[in-house]
Each structure stands twice: as C-alpha cells, then as structure tokens.
Design an enzyme around this catalytic site. Sequence first.
Site, short mmCIF file in Angstrom:
data_model
loop_
_atom_site.label_atom_id
_atom_site.label_comp_id
_atom_site.label_asym_id
_atom_site.label_seq_id
_atom_site.Cartn_x
_atom_site.Cartn_y
_atom_site.Cartn_z
N ARG A 88 0.76 -1.24 -0.36
CA ARG A 88 0.23 0.20 0.01
C ARG A 88 0.92 1.65 0.33
O ARG A 88 1.02 2.34 -1.22
CB ARG A 88 -1.17 -0.02 1.32
N THR A 89 1.99 0.90 1.10
CA THR A 89 2.48 2.70 1.08
C THR A 89 3.53 3.25 -0.01
O THR A 89 2.90 4.48 -1.08
CB THR A 89 3.73 2.23 2.06
N ARG A 124 11.27 3.84 3.00
CA ARG A 124 11.23 3.52 3.92
C ARG A 124 12.35 2.49 4.41
O ARG A 124 13.48 1.95 3.62
CB ARG A 124 10.20 1.99 3.63
N HIS A 141 5.97 5.83 11.29
CA HIS A 141 4.89 5.98 10.25
C HIS A 141 3.57 7.40 9.88
O HIS A 141 2.89 7.35 10.15
CB HIS A 141 4.46 4.23 9.90
N LYS A 150 25.83 -3.54 -2.11
CA LYS A 150 27.23 -3.63 -2.09
C LYS A 150 28.18 -2.80 -0.94
O LYS A 150 29.61 -2.47 -1.29
CB LYS A 150 27.70 -2.34 -3.34
C1 NCD Z 1 2.28 -0.92 8.32
C2 NCD Z 1 3.61 -0.80 8.19
O1 NCD Z 1 4.59 -0.84 7.13
O2 NCD Z 1 4.29 0.02 9.11
N1 NCD Z 1 1.09 -1.77 6.97
C3 NCD Z 1 1.04 -0.20 6.39
O3 NCD Z 1 2.09 0.70 5.78
N2 NCD Z 1 -0.07 -0.04 5.79
C4 NCD Z 1 1.52 -1.75 9.43
C5 NCD Z 1 2.34 -3.27 8.69
O4 NCD Z 1 3.14 -3.65 8.45
O5 NCD Z 1 1.70 -3.86 9.56
#
Ligand code: NCD
Length: 308
Positions: free
Chosen positions: A55-56, A105, A133, A84
């Site tokens: 999703r993100t 991320r 997040h 590397k």
């Molecule tokens: C979350 C995350 O990556 O922290 N997912 C997301 O971005 N919607 C929640 C999760 O991974 O449980």
Amino acid sequence: MGFAGSDFISINDFSKADLEHVFKVADRMLPLARKGSSICKNKVLATLFYEPSTRTRLSFQTAMLRLGGRRIGFSSGAESSSMKGETIADTVRTIEQYSDIIVIRHPSEGAARVAADYASIPVINAGDGSHQHPTQTVLDLYTILKEKGKIKGLNVGLYGDLKYGRTVHSLLGTLGLFGANVFCVSPQGLEMPVHFVKEFKEKHGGDLVETSSLDTVLPQLDVLYATRIQKERFPDEKEFLKVKGTYSLDSFALSRAKDDLVLLHPLPRVDEISYELDADPRSRFFKQVFYGVPTRMALIALLLGKVK
Ligand code: NCD
C-alpha cells in the site's frame, strides 16, 4: 509552517494546524485521486523501499501519477547498491540527481532522518523500523474524520501489537492532539511502550486506558484500529510464538460493539480480522486504503510547493 521544501519525517514535527491544513488540501485532492491532474507535471518522485510494502509504496506512486508526475524507485534493498555497501547518505545524494522528492522506507529507526539530513530535496518517511510511519497517521486521521465527522471526544481503541507497530506509535500522540480518548488493548508482552504512554499523558492530559481485555472496553469504542503482530521485529522466534494467534476479531466478538463503530486496520492483515467481517458495514479498512491516495497527493504537492 510552510510545507514547501521541507521533509516529512516525524509526526511530532507537525502541529494540529499543520495537519488540519494537510486534510484541507487532501479534500481538494479527493476528486483528482481518480480523475488525475497536472499539478506536479514533469516532477519525479523516487520511492526507496528497503522493506516490503504494497500500500504505502503503490499509493505514493499512484499519488504522483494522479498529480501528473512520474516515478522511479526500488522495492527492496536487494535491488539497490546498499548490497554493495553503499550508505544511505550516498544513495540519497545520488537519487536527488534524478528526482524532486524522495520517499524512503527502511528497517532502521532514524534512517529517514539521516536521509533527510543528506538530501537537499524533500524526504518523506514511509516507515523507519518500529519507530514511526507518519504518512500512515495522516491517512488514518483523515479516515476517522471522513468516516466519523470528527476526532475530538471519540473513544478510539488501538488493538494488537502496540509494542512493535510503528503505525500506532505515530498515531497515539496525534489522537491526543486532536482530543480523542485512547484505549490501548494488547496481549501481555505487546503493550504500548511506556515512553509513548507517558508522553501522551504529559502532553495531552487526555484519557488513556491500558488493558489486555478488548471485551471490557469494546462497547464504548467509536473507532477500533486493529494491527497485526510485527513478526519481523521480534528479536527471537520464541518470543513471537508466545503471542502468535493470541487475538482476533470475528462477528461474535464485534456483536458487543456499537452499530456505528468504525473498524480500521493499516493492513496487511494476517489473522486479526476474520474475513467474515469484510461484509460488515463497520469494516472500513479498504476505504482507509483509498484515503492513502488523496492524503499522499496532498503531502507531495505541499512539499513540492505546488499547492499552498
Ligand atoms: C504498516 C507498516 O508497514 O508499518 N503497513 C502499512 O504501511 N500500511 C503496518 C504493518 O506492516 O503491519
């Protein structure tokens, strides 16, 4: 604050007025989230994902496409030169030669801050370890606003792995900021870290109840935000096995909840919400997914200085 040219690293860097402004811009983006626009024409978004994401990553990419821009990126550290031995500092100073805004991320807490320190273009934190997040928080709050019409005075339950879940770590303080009452419900061993609870009470003086029993608080809740156990963050497998499968929601469990409860989940779900609940009108987690697009469109356009 002025958003243009800044980073979006920690939700704590933003005031209530800042976040309300993002929601206002997201409202303007809502009709464009399907229709598209040319607000960020010729701009390039880079998604640097060192951890799995559906999703993100894809909602950031969709957001940029709907803004009329383009995107580049990688979806695992294995695809990048970090394999590397390249540092984040060198990677972002490379990527900024190709792009106008970076979304990162990373499994290490603080990684996004390091990236922002080295990059001269805006950097957005899409999750750093179990720390924060913040863009998920923007979409979570926006979803609550849209689905309940307000946040102030609502009873919001955070349910599940509150120890390692970064979404709930970012969300907790902002719920206080917006005047919600919070119920932290987790199995033993997965409680919300003490410093987050302390900060909530000191800063907001709001009500915060901690319990391991959902049954006792469920009838009072207006919003229930479920999360999965963050298996990958456990220092050892034995600890994970102790809590694995210890909580889940089904129709029976939810029969004690309010009729107008809003059930949210940042997703992915594993076994926290039974599939039979998907047909329950209180389940709004896929709508929540959709709100990721207008909110991220708003953030990208604001940080690029394309909207005020
Ligand atoms: C979350 C995350 O990556 O922290 N997912 C997301 O971005 N919607 C929640 C999760 O991974 O449980």
